[in-house]
Design a protein around this motif. Structure first.
Motif, PDB file in Angstrom:
ATOM      1  N   UNK A   1      45.789  23.428  46.111  1.00 25.29           N
ATOM      2  CA  UNK A   1      44.521  24.146  45.955  1.00 25.29           C
ATOM      3  C   UNK A   1      43.661  23.584  44.822  1.00 25.29           C
ATOM      4  N   UNK A   2      42.344  23.695  45.010  1.00 29.28           N
ATOM      5  CA  UNK A   2      41.388  23.403  43.937  1.00 29.28           C
ATOM      6  C   UNK A   2      41.071  24.670  43.150  1.00 29.28           C
ATOM      7  N   UNK A   3      41.059  25.806  43.873  1.00 26.95           N
ATOM      8  CA  UNK A   3      40.811  27.120  43.269  1.00 26.95           C
ATOM      9  C   UNK A   3      41.911  28.062  43.733  1.00 26.95           C
ATOM     10  N   UNK A   4      42.506  28.791  42.800  1.00 30.93           N
ATOM     11  CA  UNK A   4      43.538  29.767  43.128  1.00 30.93           C
ATOM     12  C   UNK A   4      43.054  31.147  42.710  1.00 30.93           C
ATOM     13  N   UNK A   5      42.983  32.056  43.681  1.00 37.83           N
ATOM     14  CA  UNK A   5      42.552  33.423  43.427  1.00 37.83           C
ATOM     15  C   UNK A   5      43.796  34.292  43.287  1.00 37.83           C
ATOM     16  N   UNK A   6      44.046  34.766  42.075  1.00 43.73           N
ATOM     17  CA  UNK A   6      45.175  35.656  41.824  1.00 43.73           C
ATOM     18  C   UNK A   6      44.690  37.074  42.079  1.00 43.73           C
TER      19      UNK A   6
ATOM     20  N   UNK B   1      41.239  35.559  38.420  1.00 44.21           N
ATOM     21  CA  UNK B   1      41.999  36.795  38.562  1.00 44.21           C
ATOM     22  C   UNK B   1      41.068  37.906  39.012  1.00 44.21           C
ATOM     23  N   UNK B   2      41.499  38.633  40.042  1.00 46.24           N
ATOM     24  CA  UNK B   2      40.604  39.633  40.612  1.00 46.24           C
ATOM     25  C   UNK B   2      41.387  40.727  41.322  1.00 46.24           C
ATOM     26  N   UNK B   3      40.649  41.702  41.830  1.00 48.33           N
ATOM     27  CA  UNK B   3      41.226  42.802  42.592  1.00 48.33           C
ATOM     28  C   UNK B   3      40.386  42.973  43.853  1.00 48.33           C
ATOM     29  N   UNK B   4      41.048  43.240  44.981  1.00 46.63           N
ATOM     30  CA  UNK B   4      40.364  43.340  46.280  1.00 46.63           C
ATOM     31  C   UNK B   4      39.593  42.056  46.612  1.00 46.63           C
TER      32      UNK B   4
END
Length: 320
Positions: free
Chosen positions: A94-99, A128-131
């Motif tokens: 991945x280039x971007x990982x959304x946790x 880092x995020x939610x939903x």
């Protein structure tokens, strides 16, 4: 995609693979040319590879021994991948990982998830995020994807092959890595026992090795989570008649650079990545697996033929 691009109605196309999709084949599709010399890269640019990670379940899943079939998710009857195989493939590329789901995760789960992600892919942008609330500009038209870089992206590659521009991961995540190198062969039974042990903090390990009982073969070891695999990936040049060696100067230089007067190009090169690793203990344990004298003047395979060897049989087809 060609039809959509030629319509001129869209600026950007987001491709969502299935949950069990491997990102590398998707990326390779853009470089492939058909019989008429047409390629997706003629009409579209692959911009960013994005992976979404579940912060609540990553630690548990990364330590799992489950096959995808155990979870009811396969690409077909011959799909023998484990869950860890899939996680590593998706995170490392991945280039971007959304946790995601950080609001539901405990502090310990969040920290553990960050550590695993950064150990597998320290250069990816981590959000880092939610939903899955993510600003579009964070994942669209970023220009982050680089085909040549992607092919050698994982940290284990950078460590093992000594990328000059690679800077070890910062202490922010407590991640360290080291490469174990040796010329003498491993005792098969002792090295098998080493691989069966649990090493606290170890997240990823990979590299090549050779066994005293199999001096012709290049073995590959890959460890992720609770899964460790070994297989044959080819033959050492020392086991190939010189008449069959490549004649290109760059190849000759590569062989010469790794050549030892006793062992030829045979060598142990294993990279270990983790959090709070006990490097000294791991190195000492691997040293205990070595056989033969450091001062040996010659290598005679017959001297080690009687050693116990619990590894599965390697066949020529495995190294094709």
């Amino acid at each position: 995609m060609r039809r959509l691009a030629e319509a001129g109605r869209f600026d950007y196309l987001v491709i969502e693979g299935t949950g069990i999709a491997e990102p590398l084949p998707i990326a390779a599709t853009f470089s492939f040319r058909d019989g008429e010399n047409r390629s997706l890269s003629d009409v579209a640019r692959l911009d960013t590879m994005v992976t979404v990670v579940d912060a609540v379940n990553l630690t548990r899943d990364y330590g799992s021994r489950d096959f995808l079939s155990d979870r009811g998710e396969t690409a077909g009857e011959e799909d023998e991948r484990t869950l860890v195989d899939l996680l590593v493939d998706q995170i490392e590329f991945a280039d971007v990982i959304v946790l995601n789901k950080v609001g539901d995760a405990t502090p310990g789960q969040r920290e553990s998830a960050r550590t695993i992600v950064k150990a597998l892919n320290p250069t990816a942008r981590l959000i880092e995020t939610h939903f899955c609330r993510v600003e579009p500009e964070a994942i669209l038209d970023t220009g982050l994807f680089d085909e040549e870089e992607a092919a050698r992206h994982p940290l284990w590659y950078k460590e093992l092959f000594g990328r000059a521009d690679h800077v070890p991961e910062t202490e922010e995540y407590g991640i360290t890595s080291f490469v174990y190198r040796a010329r003498r062969p491993f005792h098969p039974e002792k090295f098998s026992a080493f691989l069966a042990r649990t090493w606290p903090g170890l997240i990823r390990a990979k590299g090549h090795f050779w066994l005293a009982t199999r001096p012709d073969w290049v073995g590959e070891m890959s460890l992720a989570g609770a899964i460790c695999r070994t297989e044959a990936v080819g033959f050492w040049w020392a086991a190939v008649p010189r008449a069959q060696w490549p004649h290109h100067e760059s190849w000759k230089g590569l062989i010469a650079r790794h050549w030892h007067r006793v062992w030829g190009d045979r060598r142990q090169e294993l990279v270990f990545i983790g959090a709070s690793l006990d490097e000294a203990t791991i190195r000492a344990a691997l040293d205990e697996c070595l056989v033969g004298s450091p001062d040996a003047l010659r290598f005679n395979p017959a001297d080690f033929a009687g050693l116990a060897d619990p590894f599965p049989t390697w066949r020529r087809a495995m190294a094709a």
